[in-house]
Design an enzyme around this catalytic site. Structure first.
Site, mmCIF file in Angstrom:
data_model
loop_
_atom_site.group_PDB
_atom_site.id
_atom_site.type_symbol
_atom_site.label_atom_id
_atom_site.label_comp_id
_atom_site.label_asym_id
_atom_site.label_seq_id
_atom_site.Cartn_x
_atom_site.Cartn_y
_atom_site.Cartn_z
ATOM 1 N N HIS A 20 28.477 -12.329 2.328
ATOM 2 C CA HIS A 20 27.033 -12.280 2.566
ATOM 3 C C HIS A 20 26.653 -13.518 3.371
ATOM 4 C CE1 HIS A 20 27.237 -14.983 -0.865
ATOM 5 N NE2 HIS A 20 26.043 -15.432 -0.523
ATOM 6 N N SER A 58 24.589 -16.946 4.481
ATOM 7 C CA SER A 58 23.943 -18.102 3.858
ATOM 8 C C SER A 58 24.145 -19.298 4.781
ATOM 9 C CB SER A 58 24.543 -18.349 2.470
ATOM 10 O OG SER A 58 23.784 -19.303 1.770
#
Length: 517
Positions: free
Chosen positions: A227, A229
């Site tokens: 993911h 970030s």
């Protein structure tokens, strides 16, 4: 009757006068009892405001806590909207919400895509199949030049890479995406990747990443992302080992113009990463400063003292304006990647009546020594600077415009650049393509000094008016099937013709791998 009245008057007088007096005395006594305690409490409150209970951790000398007003909701919406708006393949440098950012954004479908921040060594690859068929996702790649977003480091830890954000925050895909950026740790095993699972405007919470999915090579960190970030790389040497990183020393100054009485020279102590140098270039633009000569490497250790910069020689006709010929850079400013610089200011000497100094001062030559405290005789770098009024860089000549040539599609160019840029042990990278384009070993070594050798070679291919079919053939010939597959996606199902003859038919041209590029 009269006597009775006269005898009653003193008592009445005492009642009328004595009661108020007694009340006043009682009030005064009460104030005497309570005022010291009230004053003591007031004094304690004032002292408690002046001296907080917990003092903040002291910052390095050049840092000061920056208190920015909290962002409003409309400001935050506009901030993220601008970051995620497609930039049409361009790299944007802009200050948004008190943060200096370098970013690029695009839309990605099931075919995947690649984002590259120009001249920074940072890229993000979204593989084919990462996005479901029929869907489009906006993704962004952001280089954060706001030093307050870096991790809070101890004296034993050093920052060896940029802070990079992939957006939108928390986005996940069907297949892992690959984030690549440069680091400057001398021992790749000492470099540890950190992540902050927060939005860019939120307070950061840096935590070390698990080693699975993280690949650290000699100068590059590659992360398989589940993911999006924020990410960076921190140098942490094991117990009993000395932590070291590579610096690049960059010298900047403005052009030396005729009649100019003063000249300022600035030396930057930067992490040896492309994005750190780009920060210095951006920082110099408002002052008209330009990079003077190639950067020099410096072996910087975390277990030693401060850095010194000494002025050793200045050519005749010039003098140092500063009070001291030696300047100090605090160790943590360099170790924590704050990109510090030190400057010297020089002035032309006034000519005597019988002396003409114009011939002496139309150029300036400076020699400086830089070293860490206690290592002057062992690890010292010599910086030489020379500028003259006739330098071509002060007034660049008109640029010759070459004839129009074939251009690769921007997306294809970026993907090939990312695939060919990393140096392989066998040399089957941009260097092998250079040899097929007719470059000899010396020219290949020259190309290795460019900010992006792969981009330079691809531009050379474009200038030779090469076609996609010809480039596909070269990649197949090099057995770079990953590059050939990317090109085939743009060619469709049409077969690639076999090219014979010309500069590209150099199968027997060997790379000079005995020289480290």
């Amino acid at each position: 009757m009269c006597f009775h009245e006269s005898s009653f008057q003193p008592t009445q007088f005492l009642l009328l006068v004595g009661v108020p007096v007694a009340s006043a005395l009682l009030l005064v006594q009460c104030l005497r009892w309570h005022c010291p305690r009230w004053l003591l409490r007031a004094r304690w409150n004032l002292e408690s405001q002046e001296e907080p209970v917990s003092e903040p951790v002291p910052l390095p000398e050049s840092e000061s806590p920056r208190h920015c007003p909290p962002a409003t909701l409309p400001e935050m919406v506009a901030f993220y909207q601008e970051l995620h708006t497609p930039t049409q393949g361009k790299t944007i440098t802009r200050q948004l919400m008190h943060k200096l950012l370098v970013f690029s954004a695009r839309e990605v479908d099931h075919r995947g895509g690649c984002l590259i921040l120009q001249d920074t060594g940072i890229s993000l690859l979204i593989p084919p199949g990462a996005v479901a068929v029929g869907r489009q996702e906006r993704v962004s790649l952001i280089l954060v030049w706001d030093l307050s977003d870096a991790p809070s480091l101890s004296q034993a830890q050093g920052l060896v890479s940029p802070v990079v954000a992939c957006g939108p925050h928390g986005a996940s895909f069907l297949k892992p995406c690959t984030l690549t950026f440069k680091h400057c740790a001398q021992q790749p095993s000492h470099a540890r990747t950190f992540s902050s699972n927060t939005n860019l405007l939120d307070a950061k919470a840096w935590e070390p990443l698990a080693q699975s999915g993280v690949h650290t090579s000699l100068d590059e960190c590659r992360i398989e992302l589940s993911h999006f970030s924020l990410y960076t790389c921190v140098l942490e040497a094991p117990a009993g080992h000395e932590a070291r990183k590579w610096l690049q020393l960059a010298v900047f100054c403005s052009p030396l113009a005729p009649g100019q009485s003063h000249l300022q020279l600035r030396v930057y102590f930067l992490n040896n990463t492309p994005c750190a140098l780009q920060w210095a270039v951006t920082n110099e633009q408002p002052h008209g400063g330009r990079l003077r000569g190639p950067c020099q490497l410096f072996d910087f250790t975390g277990a030693r003292g401060d850095q010194y910069l000494k002025l050793k020689y200045i050519s005749e006709g010039w003098e140092n304006v500063d009070e001291s010929s030696c300047q100090l850079v605090p160790h943590l400013h360099i170790w924590h990647g704050k990109c510090p610089f030190r400057s010297f200011c020089f002035r032309r000497k006034a000519a005597n009546e019988n002396e003409d100094c114009s011939a002496l001062t139309n150029e300036i030559i400076v020699t400086m020594h830089t070293f860490q405290d206690g290592l002057e005789t062992k690890y010292m770098e010599i910086l030489r600077f020379q500028a003259s009024e006739e330098d071509s860089w002060a007034a660049p000549p008109p640029v010759f415009q070459p004839p129009q040539c074939n251009r690769l599609p921007p997306e294809l160019f970026e993907q090939l650049q990312m695939l060919l840029e990393p140096n392989s042990i066998t040399g089957n990278d941009w260097r092998r393509l250079a040899s097929h384009l007719g470059l000899c070993g010396m020219k290949i070594r020259f190309m290795s000094c460019q900010r992006s050798p792969a981009a330079a070679i691809l531009e050379l291919f474009e200038e030779q008016n090469g076609s996609l079919q010809e480039l596909h053939y070269l990649m197949t010939l090099m057995e770079r099937l990953d590059c050939a597959s990317v090109i085939q996606n743009y060619l469709g199902s049409s077969p690639a013709p076999v090219v014979r003859g010309g500069a590209w038919e150099n199968k027997d041209l060997e790379l000079e791998l005995d020289v480290k590029l």
